[in-house]
Enzyme design. Structure first.
Site, PDB file in Angstrom:
ATOM      1  N   ASP A  13       0.805  -1.224   0.000  1.00 26.74           N
ATOM      2  CA  ASP A  13       0.000   0.000   0.000  1.00 26.74           C
ATOM      3  C   ASP A  13       0.837   1.272   0.000  1.00 26.74           C
ATOM      4  OD1 ASP A  13      -2.199  -1.692   0.110  1.00 26.74           O
ATOM      5  OD2 ASP A  13      -2.198  -1.691   2.305  1.00 26.74           O
ATOM      6  N   LYS A  16       1.804   2.098  -5.169  1.00 20.27           N
ATOM      7  CA  LYS A  16       2.312   1.521  -6.431  1.00 20.27           C
ATOM      8  C   LYS A  16       1.366   1.835  -7.590  1.00 20.27           C
ATOM      9  CE  LYS A  16       2.291  -2.452  -4.317  1.00 20.27           C
ATOM     10  NZ  LYS A  16       2.129  -2.078  -2.899  1.00 20.27           N
ATOM     11  N   GLY A  40      -4.536  -4.240  -3.801  1.00 21.07           N
ATOM     12  CA  GLY A  40      -5.524  -3.204  -4.080  1.00 21.07           C
ATOM     13  C   GLY A  40      -4.761  -1.953  -4.464  1.00 21.07           C
ATOM     14  N   HIS A  41      -4.743  -1.627  -5.746  1.00 19.97           N
ATOM     15  CA  HIS A  41      -3.947  -0.504  -6.235  1.00 19.97           C
ATOM     16  C   HIS A  41      -4.880   0.638  -6.638  1.00 19.97           C
ATOM     17  CE1 HIS A  41      -0.358  -3.367  -7.270  1.00 19.97           C
ATOM     18  NE2 HIS A  41      -0.707  -3.388  -6.004  1.00 19.97           N
ATOM     19  N   GLN A 224       2.022  -6.003  -3.211  1.00 22.62           N
ATOM     20  CA  GLN A 224       2.481  -6.151  -1.814  1.00 22.62           C
ATOM     21  C   GLN A 224       3.794  -5.382  -1.606  1.00 22.62           C
ATOM     22  OE1 GLN A 224       1.402  -9.475  -3.427  1.00 22.62           O
ATOM     23  NE2 GLN A 224      -0.523  -8.542  -2.874  1.00 22.62           N
TER      24      GLN A 224
END
Ligand code: GDP
Ligand code: IMO
Ligand code: MG
Length: 425
Positions: A13, A16, A40-41, A224
């Site tokens: 988080d 990215k 989750g981007h 990650q």
């Protein structure tokens, strides 16, 4: 020509999604090479706000080929949901989205197995995202995996399911006392996914090879972060694929031109496991509220704390970053005093390395250095020299501790809220 990888340098988080979406403007190809829909981007651009879990963050550019690489564990149902969600927001063109035929699939029994395992661990649970990631990667290395390419050959796929599910059902029934899954149902479900996705499944290594031969810029989108790596992270409180590994893209190290480590200007972590600078007080709450630190995948509150220079240096050491990208500097705008962890204290001794043993790491007390805040909004600044002197001082200290230069500083969620320092390609 450049292959650029963007790697999470902390516990995930770090931003990215924002950075890959930004840099992909000049890329011909973006490859997701690890993880799965545990990622989750978040992306905020001229087309809106999006949270991507599997679709590479290059999807917003018409010229960019997006590849879900062999190193990903892929949940096809989740991918279809994500594509439908993107379509409903006006992102329609998936003709350039490809799935490596070597990509292992997340199967319904992986989701079930993970639930049962986390439950069995009780208070020692890892706090996973519940997406079946661990069981899917376990089966991959145990050689019980089912791969995307298998879908293209229904006869083989059926045989493979019969063989693998016989074993999986035995574990589900005998070890966990749960109900067996129907092979027929799983087969039918995956044949339906295949109807929509088979045309996207390719030998993507040939496409990558072609791009390399043509000298086209390629971006590798990490998922990650390094401290969640099964080797280098806080094992066993980690994920199950390497957030650093270029193996998942099928590109040899000789092609790597830049490896950027993304560091948040402070630290966060979702799920369980040690985090030396975790602030379980009102300062941690203030960081979480200002920053909106809630998981993009699970919605869980993220644990928040000061920047950890020991962990950052370690992360650089095991990755060999050619540069750093520091995100969310603006979140610190209203803190009169800022702390940075420069060492750990344990049993009366000061150490400057990141211990492998989590029972040691759990007892490490951060040694802090205090820096003055800048107490002014920086979200509209676009040049490094215009940042307040205390913000520059903070960045310099982060650079010293990491051991690499901050080539990009991000001061807001949108593309334009970015400060570049020299050429990054
Ligand atoms: P990722 O998983 O590494 O892509 O990061 P996430 O999307 O899970 O979390 C990063 C969050 O920070 C998202 O909400 C982004 O929109 C946001 N973000 C990224 N860079 C910045 C920044 O420089 N400032 C602020 N305020 N938000 C940012
Ligand atoms: P992005 O790409 C933050 C964490 C989970 C849990 C541990 C294992 O958005 O940075 P898993 O479901 O992978 O087996 O869970 O890893 N985790 C993440 N934390 N960001 C992520 O991805 C994460 N993906 C997994 O919270 O602690
Ligand atoms: Mg995320």
């Amino acid at each position: 020509m450049p292959v650029i990888s963007v790697i999470g340098a902390q516990w995930g988080d770090e931003g990215k999604g924002k950075i890959v979406d930004l840099l992909a403007e000049k890329a011909m190809m973006v490859i997701r090479f690890s993880g799965g829909d545990n990622a989750g981007h978040t992306i905020v651009n001229n087309q809106g706000k999006f949270v991507l879990h599997l679709v590479p963050s290059g999807i917003f550019y018409p010229h960019t080929t997006c590849i879900i690489g062999n190193g990903v564990a892929l949940n096809l149902a989740a991918l279809l949901r994500e594509m439908d969600d993107l379509k409903s927001k006006g992102v329609n063109d998936f003709s350039r989205l490809y799935i490596s035929d070597r990509t292992n699939l997340i199967m319904p029994y992986h989701l079930l197995q993970e639930q049962l395992e986390e439950k069995a661990l009780g208070p020692k649970a890892i706090g996973t995202t519940g997406k079946g990631i661990g069981p899917a990667f376990t089966d991959k290395v145990a050689r019980y995996g089912v791969r995307a390419g298998d879908l293209l050959n229904p006869h083989y796929f059926r045989q493979r399911l019969n063989q693998v599910m016989e074993l999986k059902n035995r574990i589900i029934v005998k070890a966990y006392g749960a109900d067996a899954l129907s092979v027929d149902k799983v087969y039918d479900e995956f044949m339906r996914y295949g109807e929509r996705l088979n045309s996207h499944i390719k030998d993507t290594l040939m496409m990558v090879d072609e791009a390399l031969k043509k000298d086209e810029p390629i971006m590798l989108e990490g998922a990650q972060g390094t401290l969640l790596d099964p080797d280098f992270g806080t094992y066993p409180f980690c994920t199950s694929s390497s957030p650093m590994g270029i193996v998942g893209a099928g590109i040899g190290p000789i092609h790597m031109k830049r490896v950027y480590g993304i560091f948040k200007a402070y630290c966060t972590r979702v799920g369980n496991g040690p985090m030396p600078t975790d602030l379980k007080d009102s300062t941690g709450d203030k960081l979480r509220e200002i920053a909106g630190e809630y998981g993009a995948t699970t919605g869980r509150p993220r644990r928040c704390g000061w920047f950890d220079g020991v962990a950052a240096r370690y992360s650089n050491r095991v990755n060999g970053f050619t540069g750093a990208i520091v995100t969310r500097l603006d979140i610190l705008d209203t803190f009169p005093k800022l702390k940075i962890c420069t060492a750990y204290k344990i049993d009366g001794k000061t150490i400057e390395y990141f211990p492998a043993d989590i029972s040691v790491l759990e007892r490490c007390e951060p040694v802090y250095e205090e820096l003055p805040g800048w107490m002014t909004p920086i979200g509209d600044i676009r040049e490094y020299s215009r940042l307040p002197i205390n913000a520059r001082r903070y960045i310099r200290r982060v650079e010293e501790l990491c051991g690499c230069r901050a080539k990009i500083i991000s001061v807001g969620a949108s593309r334009e809220q970015t400060i570049f320092r020299g050429d990054i390609y």
